[in-house]
Design an enzyme around this catalytic site. Structure first.
Site, PDB file in Angstrom:
ATOM      1  N   SER A   1       8.458   5.382  -2.002  1.00 19.01           N
ATOM      2  CA  SER A   1       8.258   6.321  -3.106  1.00 19.01           C
ATOM      3  C   SER A   1       8.559   7.739  -2.663  1.00 19.01           C
ATOM      4  CB  SER A   1       6.804   6.235  -3.598  1.00 19.01           C
ATOM      5  OG  SER A   1       6.487   7.293  -4.482  1.00 19.01           O
TER       6      SER A   1
ATOM      7  N   TYR B   1      -2.392   6.052  -2.041  1.00 16.01           N
ATOM      8  CA  TYR B   1      -1.106   5.493  -2.440  1.00 16.01           C
ATOM      9  C   TYR B   1       0.015   6.097  -1.601  1.00 16.01           C
ATOM     10  CZ  TYR B   1       2.999   4.709  -5.457  1.00 16.01           C
ATOM     11  OH  TYR B   1       4.242   4.366  -5.942  1.00 16.01           O
TER      12      TYR B   1
END
Length: 292
Positions: free
Chosen positions: A183, A196
């Site tokens: 990401s 995350y």
């Protein structure tokens, strides 16, 4: 895909809405663009078999549909979103490829082994592994992180990558491809997505380490790092009012669509396209400059 193929609703941030984790694609407004049906397939994955986690919806679904259009049979691995998974499977069968569904928690090593075993039993081989499934939950800061949430996030977002890859490795041959979803958060972490972001940074090192390990076997390992993409994880993770600004920081001032991300996975999966690429990351983030 061409921006001209996106509706006006897809060319701006989505309206406020809220779901419970892990999220349902059916409930999203507008519906994500998960397939470019005007794209002409070229048989890049003809006869290949792929396991794709989180393929019931979002990016994983788009990757599964594109792989199927290019000739691959698919094992869809997902948690509990049965309706979304069945919809994706039906579309794959409509395309003319075989598909199996494997529902469960990739954070459990035994489940990962069962998914691989079933794939080999049904299709006889495994050529492509896409470690894509992930979860996130917004927090106020580190003091807001419970041990339960930290363990849950790491279990899904990185432990599952280890478990499924370990189970798959005995079946991967020369020319096989492993693709991991990291990401933009791995490079520019947001404090409200701290756990995350940490897992996505771990995926970078997992990708590069595994690439070194598997290079002598001529198995390629790469990653894709999406930016803000309109998937069920977004309305399930953030407050409804947050969505009015979702994607506005990209150069295009909008979030990306899953169908705009999937071709990167196809490029990395196809030996004909990326035979000399391993240990790399493709950034699909609407123009945000990233290091590495």
């Amino acid at each position: 895909m061409s921006v001209a193929r996106l509706s006006k609703a897809h060319q701006k941030p989505p309206p406020p809405q809220k779901q419970k984790l892990p999220g349902s694609q059916k409930a999203m407004r507008p519906q994500p663009v998960d397939e470019d049906k005007k794209r002409n397939p070229a048989g890049r994955l003809q006869g290949k078999v792929a396991i794709i986690t989180g393929a019931d919806s979002g990016i994983g679904k788009s990757v599964a549909l594109l792989f199927a259009r290019e000739g691959a049979d698919i094992c869809i691995v997902y948690l509990e979103e049965h309706e979304d998974a069945k919809t994706t499977a039906a579309r794959i069968e409509e395309i003319g490829r075989k598909v199996i569904l494997c529902a469960g928690d990739i954070g459990e090593p035994g489940f990962c082994s069962k998914c691989v075993e079933r794939t080999i039993k049904e299709f006889g081989k495994l050529d492509i592994l896409v470690n894509n499934a992930g979860e996130q939950d917004e927090i106020a800061g580190v003091e807001d992180l419970s041990p339960k949430q930290v363990e849950r996030t790491f279990k899904t977002n990185i432990f599952g990558f280890f478990y499924l890859t370990r189970a798959a490795l005995p079946h991967l041959k020369e020319g096989a491809s492993v693709i991991n979803t990291t990401s933009v958060q791995a490079y520019e972490p947001s404090y409200h997505l701290m756990d995350y972001a940490c897992t996505k940074a771990a995926i970078l090192n997992f990708t590069r380490s595994l690439a070194k390990q598997l290079a002598p076997r001529k198995i390629r390992v790469n990653a894709v790092a999406p930016g803000p993409i309109w998937t069920p994880l977004i309305p399930a993770s953030f407050p409804a009012e947050h969505l009015k600004d979702f994607g506005k920081k990209t150069l295009f001032k909008r979030p990306g669509q899953p169908a705009e991300v999937a071709p990167s996975y196809l490029f990395l999966a196809a030996q004909s396209e990326s035979s000399f690429i391993t240990g790399e990351v493709i950034h699909v983030n609407g123009g945000q400059a990233m290091p590495g």
